[in-house]
Scaffold this motif. Structure first.
Motif, PDB file in Angstrom:
ATOM      1  N   ARG A   1      28.530  49.000  39.477  1.00 53.60           N
ATOM      2  CA  ARG A   1      28.864  47.979  38.473  1.00 53.60           C
ATOM      3  C   ARG A   1      29.518  46.787  39.138  1.00 53.60           C
ATOM      4  NH1 ARG A   1      33.298  51.790  37.711  1.00 53.60           N
ATOM      5  NH2 ARG A   1      31.834  53.055  36.535  1.00 53.60           N
ATOM      6  N   THR A   2      29.514  45.653  38.428  1.00 57.42           N
ATOM      7  CA  THR A   2      30.296  44.498  38.846  1.00 57.42           C
ATOM      8  C   THR A   2      30.923  43.871  37.613  1.00 57.42           C
ATOM      9  OG1 THR A   2      30.268  42.449  40.150  1.00 57.42           O
ATOM     10  CG2 THR A   2      28.385  42.839  38.737  1.00 57.42           C
ATOM     11  N   LEU A   3      32.136  43.361  37.779  1.00 58.15           N
ATOM     12  CA  LEU A   3      32.857  42.769  36.657  1.00 58.15           C
ATOM     13  C   LEU A   3      33.496  41.456  37.058  1.00 58.15           C
ATOM     14  CD1 LEU A   3      33.742  46.176  36.434  1.00 58.15           C
ATOM     15  CD2 LEU A   3      34.312  45.242  34.201  1.00 58.15           C
ATOM     16  N   LEU A   4      33.493  40.525  36.102  1.00 60.35           N
ATOM     17  CA  LEU A   4      34.310  39.318  36.183  1.00 60.35           C
ATOM     18  C   LEU A   4      35.407  39.477  35.144  1.00 60.35           C
ATOM     19  CD1 LEU A   4      31.667  38.409  37.610  1.00 60.35           C
ATOM     20  CD2 LEU A   4      32.123  36.115  36.738  1.00 60.35           C
ATOM     21  N   GLU A   5      36.650  39.377  35.589  1.00 61.38           N
ATOM     22  CA  GLU A   5      37.803  39.641  34.741  1.00 61.38           C
ATOM     23  C   GLU A   5      38.816  38.512  34.892  1.00 61.38           C
ATOM     24  OE1 GLU A   5      39.439  43.420  35.853  1.00 61.38           O
ATOM     25  OE2 GLU A   5      37.484  44.275  36.352  1.00 61.38           O
ATOM     26  N   ILE A   6      39.780  38.478  33.985  1.00 62.76           N
ATOM     27  CA  ILE A   6      40.935  37.597  34.179  1.00 62.76           C
ATOM     28  C   ILE A   6      42.204  38.373  33.891  1.00 62.76           C
ATOM     29  CG2 ILE A   6      39.715  35.455  33.633  1.00 62.76           C
ATOM     30  CD1 ILE A   6      41.182  35.488  30.896  1.00 62.76           C
ATOM     31  N   ARG A   7      43.278  37.883  34.455  1.00 62.73           N
ATOM     32  CA  ARG A   7      44.622  38.323  34.115  1.00 62.73           C
ATOM     33  C   ARG A   7      45.337  37.125  33.503  1.00 62.73           C
ATOM     34  NH1 ARG A   7      42.218  42.187  35.146  1.00 62.73           N
ATOM     35  NH2 ARG A   7      42.801  44.017  36.372  1.00 62.73           N
ATOM     36  N   LEU A   8      46.002  37.356  32.390  1.00 63.22           N
ATOM     37  CA  LEU A   8      46.642  36.278  31.638  1.00 63.22           C
ATOM     38  C   LEU A   8      48.149  36.467  31.639  1.00 63.22           C
ATOM     39  CD1 LEU A   8      45.780  33.835  29.763  1.00 63.22           C
ATOM     40  CD2 LEU A   8      46.146  35.413  27.853  1.00 63.22           C
ATOM     41  N   ALA A   9      48.868  35.380  31.933  1.00 68.25           N
ATOM     42  CA  ALA A   9      50.332  35.389  31.855  1.00 68.25           C
ATOM     43  C   ALA A   9      50.772  34.083  31.211  1.00 68.25           C
ATOM     44  CB  ALA A   9      50.947  35.540  33.239  1.00 68.25           C
ATOM     45  N   GLY A  10      51.168  34.148  29.945  1.00 71.48           N
ATOM     46  CA  GLY A  10      51.555  32.934  29.233  1.00 71.48           C
ATOM     47  C   GLY A  10      50.382  31.990  29.086  1.00 71.48           C
ATOM     48  N   ASN A  11      50.531  30.785  29.592  1.00 77.59           N
ATOM     49  CA  ASN A  11      49.476  29.785  29.485  1.00 77.59           C
ATOM     50  C   ASN A  11      48.701  29.612  30.791  1.00 77.59           C
ATOM     51  OD1 ASN A  11      49.867  29.043  26.740  1.00 77.59           O
ATOM     52  ND2 ASN A  11      51.696  27.883  27.333  1.00 77.59           N
ATOM     53  N   GLU A  12      48.713  30.650  31.621  1.00 79.30           N
ATOM     54  CA  GLU A  12      47.956  30.607  32.867  1.00 79.30           C
ATOM     55  C   GLU A  12      47.132  31.880  33.032  1.00 79.30           C
ATOM     56  OE1 GLU A  12      50.364  27.909  36.048  1.00 79.30           O
ATOM     57  OE2 GLU A  12      51.135  29.945  35.733  1.00 79.30           O
ATOM     58  N   TRP A  13      46.050  31.765  33.772  1.00 74.66           N
ATOM     59  CA  TRP A  13      45.201  32.907  34.062  1.00 74.66           C
ATOM     60  C   TRP A  13      44.776  32.852  35.531  1.00 74.66           C
ATOM     61  CZ3 TRP A  13      40.226  32.333  35.953  1.00 74.66           C
ATOM     62  CH2 TRP A  13      39.677  31.052  35.861  1.00 74.66           C
ATOM     63  N   PHE A  14      44.357  34.008  36.054  1.00 74.70           N
ATOM     64  CA  PHE A  14      43.716  34.001  37.365  1.00 74.70           C
ATOM     65  C   PHE A  14      42.533  34.960  37.339  1.00 74.70           C
ATOM     66  CE2 PHE A  14      47.147  37.163  37.879  1.00 74.70           C
ATOM     67  CZ  PHE A  14      46.484  38.243  38.451  1.00 74.70           C
TER      68      PHE A  14
ATOM     69  N   PRO B   1      37.975  45.011  44.927  1.00 75.59           N
ATOM     70  CA  PRO B   1      38.519  44.094  43.929  1.00 75.59           C
ATOM     71  C   PRO B   1      39.066  42.838  44.628  1.00 75.59           C
ATOM     72  CG  PRO B   1      40.144  45.772  44.432  1.00 75.59           C
ATOM     73  CD  PRO B   1      38.965  46.003  45.363  1.00 75.59           C
ATOM     74  N   LEU B   2      38.853  41.697  44.019  1.00 72.86           N
ATOM     75  CA  LEU B   2      39.459  40.452  44.502  1.00 72.86           C
ATOM     76  C   LEU B   2      40.418  39.980  43.422  1.00 72.86           C
ATOM     77  CD1 LEU B   2      36.373  38.572  46.041  1.00 72.86           C
ATOM     78  CD2 LEU B   2      38.007  40.118  47.182  1.00 72.86           C
ATOM     79  N   PHE B   3      41.699  40.127  43.669  1.00 74.64           N
ATOM     80  CA  PHE B   3      42.769  39.908  42.688  1.00 74.64           C
ATOM     81  C   PHE B   3      43.501  38.627  43.079  1.00 74.64           C
ATOM     82  CE2 PHE B   3      46.871  41.163  40.664  1.00 74.64           C
ATOM     83  CZ  PHE B   3      46.399  41.576  39.436  1.00 74.64           C
ATOM     84  N   ALA B   4      43.096  37.511  42.479  1.00 81.03           N
ATOM     85  CA  ALA B   4      43.524  36.189  42.953  1.00 81.03           C
ATOM     86  C   ALA B   4      44.815  35.726  42.273  1.00 81.03           C
ATOM     87  CB  ALA B   4      42.412  35.169  42.745  1.00 81.03           C
ATOM     88  N   GLU B   5      45.864  36.526  42.392  1.00 84.43           N
ATOM     89  CA  GLU B   5      47.102  36.234  41.677  1.00 84.43           C
ATOM     90  C   GLU B   5      47.806  34.974  42.172  1.00 84.43           C
ATOM     91  OE1 GLU B   5      49.940  39.383  42.235  1.00 84.43           O
ATOM     92  OE2 GLU B   5      49.075  39.885  44.183  1.00 84.43           O
ATOM     93  N   ASN B   6      47.444  34.488  43.359  1.00 83.05           N
ATOM     94  CA  ASN B   6      48.052  33.261  43.874  1.00 83.05           C
ATOM     95  C   ASN B   6      47.267  32.003  43.515  1.00 83.05           C
ATOM     96  OD1 ASN B   6      50.213  34.644  45.144  1.00 83.05           O
ATOM     97  ND2 ASN B   6      48.890  35.121  46.899  1.00 83.05           N
ATOM     98  N   PHE B   7      46.236  32.155  42.679  1.00 82.58           N
ATOM     99  CA  PHE B   7      45.400  31.023  42.267  1.00 82.58           C
ATOM    100  C   PHE B   7      45.372  30.954  40.748  1.00 82.58           C
ATOM    101  CE2 PHE B   7      43.994  32.396  46.415  1.00 82.58           C
ATOM    102  CZ  PHE B   7      43.736  31.212  47.105  1.00 82.58           C
ATOM    103  N   LYS B   8      46.390  30.352  40.164  1.00 79.46           N
ATOM    104  CA  LYS B   8      46.516  30.325  38.705  1.00 79.46           C
ATOM    105  C   LYS B   8      45.942  29.029  38.127  1.00 79.46           C
ATOM    106  CE  LYS B   8      50.440  33.489  38.408  1.00 79.46           C
ATOM    107  NZ  LYS B   8      50.519  33.826  39.828  1.00 79.46           N
ATOM    108  N   HIS B   9      45.427  29.157  36.886  1.00 80.18           N
ATOM    109  CA  HIS B   9      44.765  28.042  36.206  1.00 80.18           C
ATOM    110  C   HIS B   9      45.238  27.985  34.758  1.00 80.18           C
ATOM    111  CE1 HIS B   9      42.039  28.086  39.673  1.00 80.18           C
ATOM    112  NE2 HIS B   9      41.968  29.386  39.504  1.00 80.18           N
ATOM    113  N   PRO B  10      45.201  26.816  34.130  1.00 78.05           N
ATOM    114  CA  PRO B  10      45.659  26.692  32.745  1.00 78.05           C
ATOM    115  C   PRO B  10      44.625  27.213  31.746  1.00 78.05           C
ATOM    116  CG  PRO B  10      44.894  24.566  33.538  1.00 78.05           C
ATOM    117  CD  PRO B  10      44.854  25.498  34.716  1.00 78.05           C
ATOM    118  N   VAL B  11      45.098  27.772  30.653  1.00 77.36           N
ATOM    119  CA  VAL B  11      44.198  28.206  29.584  1.00 77.36           C
ATOM    120  C   VAL B  11      43.722  26.988  28.798  1.00 77.36           C
ATOM    121  CG1 VAL B  11      45.289  30.459  29.381  1.00 77.36           C
ATOM    122  CG2 VAL B  11      46.106  28.572  27.955  1.00 77.36           C
ATOM    123  N   GLY B  12      42.698  27.203  27.976  1.00 75.92           N
ATOM    124  CA  GLY B  12      42.228  26.165  27.074  1.00 75.92           C
ATOM    125  C   GLY B  12      41.317  25.129  27.703  1.00 75.92           C
TER     126      GLY B  12
END
Length: 220
Positions: free
Chosen positions: A112-125, A138-149
């Motif tokens: 399988r392969t998955l595209l996922e996000i982790r959300l913290a407040g108004n930011e995601w990675f 897994p590639l867990f890009a916690e140091n590359f945060k982006h704004p929601v919306g």
């Protein structure tokens, strides 16, 4: 005799290449704007995702609670390399873990392969994942945060021995993994295929290529 041997070797090499031709590049683009058919394939709907207009054209909007779709196709089946791209917009207020695009080999559920996000407040990675038997990355890009919306282009590229993921054409992480080609399967958008980790936001388009693309080749 030396000339004859070289000729025989050349002929053998030619015959070998003819028997195993290089796979031509093929891309398929899915507009994620229907609750009946996507990419020509039937759609099974869960919950009440909605068709909405957006800056990226019509898109499907998922509520993050119980909305999802299942498409009866695996668009990367048979590929020993692949690139998965999508335009999507994560929205505020969803769960901390969200699986928003999942391709599963239904002939071998360990692939399988998955595209996922982790959300913290108004930011995601971005969090991407490939599993093939005992091989996984897994590639867990916690140091590359982006704004929601906002709308983002994301890409997961697998080159046959390594995976890379990008946001808006910028490389974030890479990792080594060896994956067998996918067989027949199923694609879900808005939720993991065991119906957990729902996505809150919109998806407008996805493209699947049986080659490892570079950022200058990504869809616009």
């Amino acid at each position: 005799m030396k000339f004859l041997s070289a000729s025989i070797l050349l002929a053998a090499a030619f015959m070998g290449s003819a028997q195993h031709p290089v796979q031509k590049q093929r891309s398929v683009t899915w507009k994620i704007d229907s609750l009946k058919r996507i990419g020509g394939y039937p759609v099974d709907v869960i919950g009440d995702p909605k068709i909405v207009s957006s800056d990226k054209g019509n898109a499907l909007l998922f509520d993050g609670v119980d909305d999802g779709i299942f498409i009866r196709n695996d668009p990367i089946a048979g590929a020993d390399q692949f690139t998965i791209e999508a335009w999507f917009r994560p929205d505020a207020g969803g769960g901390s873990e969200q699986r928003w695009l999942h391709i599963e080999d239904t002939e071998n559920t360990e692939t399988r392969t998955l595209l996922e996000i982790r959300l913290a407040g108004n930011e995601w990675f971005l969090d991407t994942f490939i599993k093939s038997g005992d091989n996984r990355s897994p590639l867990f890009a916690e140091n590359f945060k982006h704004p929601v919306g906002k709308w983002f282009h994301v890409a997961l590229v697998y080159d046959g021995g390594e995976m890379h993921h990008y946001v808006d054409g910028k490389l974030e992480l890479s990792g080594k993994v060896k994956a067998r080609p996918f067989g027949k399967g199923l694609t879900s958008i808005g939720v993991r295929q065991n119906k957990v980790y729902w996505f809150k936001g919109a998806v407008s388009k996805a493209r699947f290529t049986n080659r490892a693309l570079s950022p200058d080749q990504f869809m616009k």
